[in-house]
Write an enzyme that holds these catalytic residues in place. Structure first.
Site, PDB file in Angstrom:
ATOM      1  N   PRO A 274      10.926   2.660   6.568  1.00  0.00           N
ATOM      2  CG  PRO A 274      11.828   0.574   5.985  1.00  0.00           C
ATOM      3  CD  PRO A 274      11.940   1.683   7.011  1.00  0.00           C
ATOM      4  N   GLY A 275       8.038   1.974   4.570  1.00  0.00           N
ATOM      5  CA  GLY A 275       6.720   1.334   4.571  1.00  0.00           C
ATOM      6  C   GLY A 275       6.480   0.703   3.221  1.00  0.00           C
ATOM      7  NE  ARG A 276       4.793   4.607  -1.557  1.00  0.00           N
ATOM      8  CZ  ARG A 276       3.536   5.058  -1.611  1.00  0.00           C
ATOM      9  NH1 ARG A 276       2.646   4.400  -2.307  1.00  0.00           N
ATOM     10  NH2 ARG A 276       3.181   6.159  -0.995  1.00  0.00           N
ATOM     11  NE  ARG A 312      -1.049   4.217  -3.074  1.00  0.00           N
ATOM     12  CZ  ARG A 312      -0.504   4.235  -4.267  1.00  0.00           C
ATOM     13  NH1 ARG A 312      -0.884   3.372  -5.180  1.00  0.00           N
ATOM     14  NH2 ARG A 312       0.425   5.110  -4.563  1.00  0.00           N
ATOM     15  CE1 TYR A 316      -2.330  10.380  -1.591  1.00  0.00           C
ATOM     16  CE2 TYR A 316      -2.211   7.992  -1.840  1.00  0.00           C
ATOM     17  CZ  TYR A 316      -2.235   9.108  -1.028  1.00  0.00           C
ATOM     18  OH  TYR A 316      -2.168   8.956   0.326  1.00  0.00           O
ATOM     19  CB  CYS A 342     -22.860   6.532  -5.666  1.00  0.00           C
ATOM     20  SG  CYS A 342     -23.844   5.055  -5.507  1.00  0.00           S
ATOM     21  CD  GLU A 343     -17.865  10.084  -4.275  1.00  0.00           C
ATOM     22  OE1 GLU A 343     -17.280  10.950  -4.963  1.00  0.00           O
ATOM     23  OE2 GLU A 343     -18.420  10.314  -3.201  1.00  0.00           O
TER      24      GLU A 343
HETATM   25  C1  PLP Z   1       4.354   7.644   5.973  1.00  0.00           C
HETATM   26  C2  PLP Z   1       5.615   7.768   6.735  1.00  0.00           C
HETATM   27  C3  PLP Z   1       6.669   6.865   6.529  1.00  0.00           C
HETATM   28  C4  PLP Z   1       6.634   5.780   5.493  1.00  0.00           C
HETATM   29  O1  PLP Z   1       6.682   6.241   4.188  1.00  0.00           O
HETATM   30  P1  PLP Z   1       6.834   5.222   2.969  1.00  0.00           P
HETATM   31  O2  PLP Z   1       6.791   6.066   1.777  1.00  0.00           O
HETATM   32  O3  PLP Z   1       5.719   4.253   3.046  1.00  0.00           O
HETATM   33  O4  PLP Z   1       8.165   4.536   3.148  1.00  0.00           O
HETATM   34  C5  PLP Z   1       7.782   6.999   7.324  1.00  0.00           C
HETATM   35  N1  PLP Z   1       7.875   7.954   8.278  1.00  0.00           N
HETATM   36  C6  PLP Z   1       6.890   8.843   8.499  1.00  0.00           C
HETATM   37  C7  PLP Z   1       7.043   9.872   9.542  1.00  0.00           C
HETATM   38  C8  PLP Z   1       5.729   8.779   7.738  1.00  0.00           C
HETATM   39  O5  PLP Z   1       4.749   9.678   7.947  1.00  0.00           O
END
Ligand code: PLP
Length: 417
Positions: A274-276, A312, A316, A342-343
């Site tokens: 997990p990241g986000r 972002r 996106y 400048c965009e």
């Molecule tokens: C970006 C990524 C993540 C994390 O994704 P989240 O949406 O931030 O949880 C995990 N594994 C891989 C291989 C990624 O490229």
């Protein structure tokens, strides 16, 4: 839940008024709440209690070493995608045996560094990468522990740039080639088969793509075991979404319950990346209004942060809530909140109802902890912003604001000029 809240109409991060930090540090800056980071980590990781598992924080979502250190202290591992991220993870104190290495284009230098560091596992994304890994491991007298990253060909309902598990995406190895690749890997002397992995996309707010992906992995996993391969780790990647606006993603408990139901009874270790979901709502971007102006049909509020600080919305078309740091303004207006770059793509909000910010007012862009600073650039020769962490009543600058002089580092004028 996060620890950015109003007290007497003033925005606080935990026990510290955001305006106080802005006075000390200047703007723009990213602000992270330590209590939120650790809480999110424990809610996520704790959801998998009772199942052998490892939570590897996705370093690309936020790679500040103080953020990584905070997570390391709680027991997190790391998911990295480059040698630079490996350096950061190790510097932050994440043990090498909790680091997994993903990415479609690992360079030989990155592979060497990772082997030297004895990381836990490589998520291999092509046959050629497997061969390069095997050769380098051989010359170093090392054995590389691997999972093959499978592309399960699952449509994930997210922005096309962050859907990664469909047949048309560059990631992983198609399902139908998986067994073939494992058979080849099994013959390589410096490769140890350790698991199977996938990552189907980011900001997913529905549970079904995850359960479908897990079922696909499980099928291959069982076939491999029947063929006598002793793999143990099943890595489902990251991707669990968060609430930016009105999204309603599954709670980690619901996510974990659905996954547990599928793999209960298989003797496996589940790896998650997990990241986000850990860092997204644990950070905000604080900026100050510089100017306002109106055209015949639009009002613009120009702030001192820009797309180079938080890309972002431009990349996106993503949503970040716009909140006043002090709720002193009355009435609401419809306006565009834009940066100085400048965009035309340099906006944070368009035709959004917001307070009538005036020059000097502080503005908080919420949910900016993930893919915020880590995607920041120096476009328009703008120094990247400071990063600050709050813990209780204390705050600390965890990355100094860049100064323009630093941006010239490494450049030179050739003798022929
Ligand atoms: C970006 C990524 C993540 C994390 O994704 P989240 O949406 O931030 O949880 C995990 N594994 C891989 C291989 C990624 O490229």
């Amino acid at each position: 839940m996060h620890h950015f809240a109003y007290r007497d109409d003033e925005l606080y991060c935990e026990e510290v008024p955001v305006a106080h930090i802005a006075d000390q540090v200047g703007t723009p800056f990213y602000l992270y709440s330590h209590a939120t980071i650790t809480r999110h980590y424990h809610v996520f990781d704790g959801a998998f209690n009772g199942l052998e598992h490892l939570t590897c924080f996705s370093v690309k979502s936020n790679s500040n070493i103080a953020v990584l250190r905070a997570l390391a202290r709680e027991g997190a591992g790391a998911d990295i995608v480059s040698g630079g991220e490996l350096l950061r993870a190790l510097r932050a104190g994440i043990p090498a045996d909790k680091i997994v290495f993903s990415g479609v284009g690992k360079t030989p230098a990155d592979i060497e560094l990772a082997l030297q560091s004895d990381i836990f596992m490589f998520n291999v994304e092509s046959l050629q990468e497997l061969q390069v890994l095997s050769r380098i491991a051989g010359t170093k007298g090392k054995t590389a522990s691997i999972a093959v990253r499978i592309n399960p060909d699952i449509a994930a309902d997210t922005h096309p740039y962050i859907a990664t598990g469909m047949g048309e995406n560059k990631f992983g190895i198609p399902m139908r080639d998986a067994l073939h690749v494992y058979k080849i890997a099994d013959e390589l002397k410096h490769i140890e088969l350790s698991g199977i992995s996938c990552h189907i996309g980011s900001q997913l707010t529905d549970i079904h793509p995850f359960t479908k992906a897990l079922e696909s992995l499980q099928k291959i996993f069982r076939e491999l075991r029947e063929m006598g391969m002793e793999i143990r780790n099943l890595n489902l990647g990251g991707g669990l979404g968060i609430t930016y606006d009105e999204e309603n993603p599954p709670h980690p408990n619901e996510y974990a319950r659905a996954l547990k139901e599928i793999i209960e009874g298989d003797s496996i270790t589940l790896i998650l990346e997990p990241g986000r979901v850990i860092i997204g709502n644990a950070g905000i971007l604080v900026t100050r209004a510089l100017y306002t102006k109106s055209t015949s049909n639009k009002r613009f509020i120009i702030v001192d942060a820009a797309m180079n600080d938080l890309i972002r919305p431009a990349l996106y078309n993503s949503f970040h809530a716009v909140q006043p740091v002090k709720r002193t303004l009355s009435g609401m207006i419809k306006a565009d909140l834009v940066g100085p770059v400048c965009e035309t793509g340099d906006f944070f909000a368009r035709d959004r109802t917001m307070p009538p910010f005036e020059p000097g007012d502080l503005v908080a862009l919420m949910s900016a902890g993930a893919y915020g600073f880590s995607m920041a650039s120096n476009y328009n020769s703008r120094p990247r912003p400071a990063e600050v962490m709050v813990k209780g009543g204390q705050f600390s600058i965890i990355r100094e604001r860049e100064i323009p002089e630093e941006l010239l580092k490494g450049e030179s004028v050739p003798a022929f000029l």
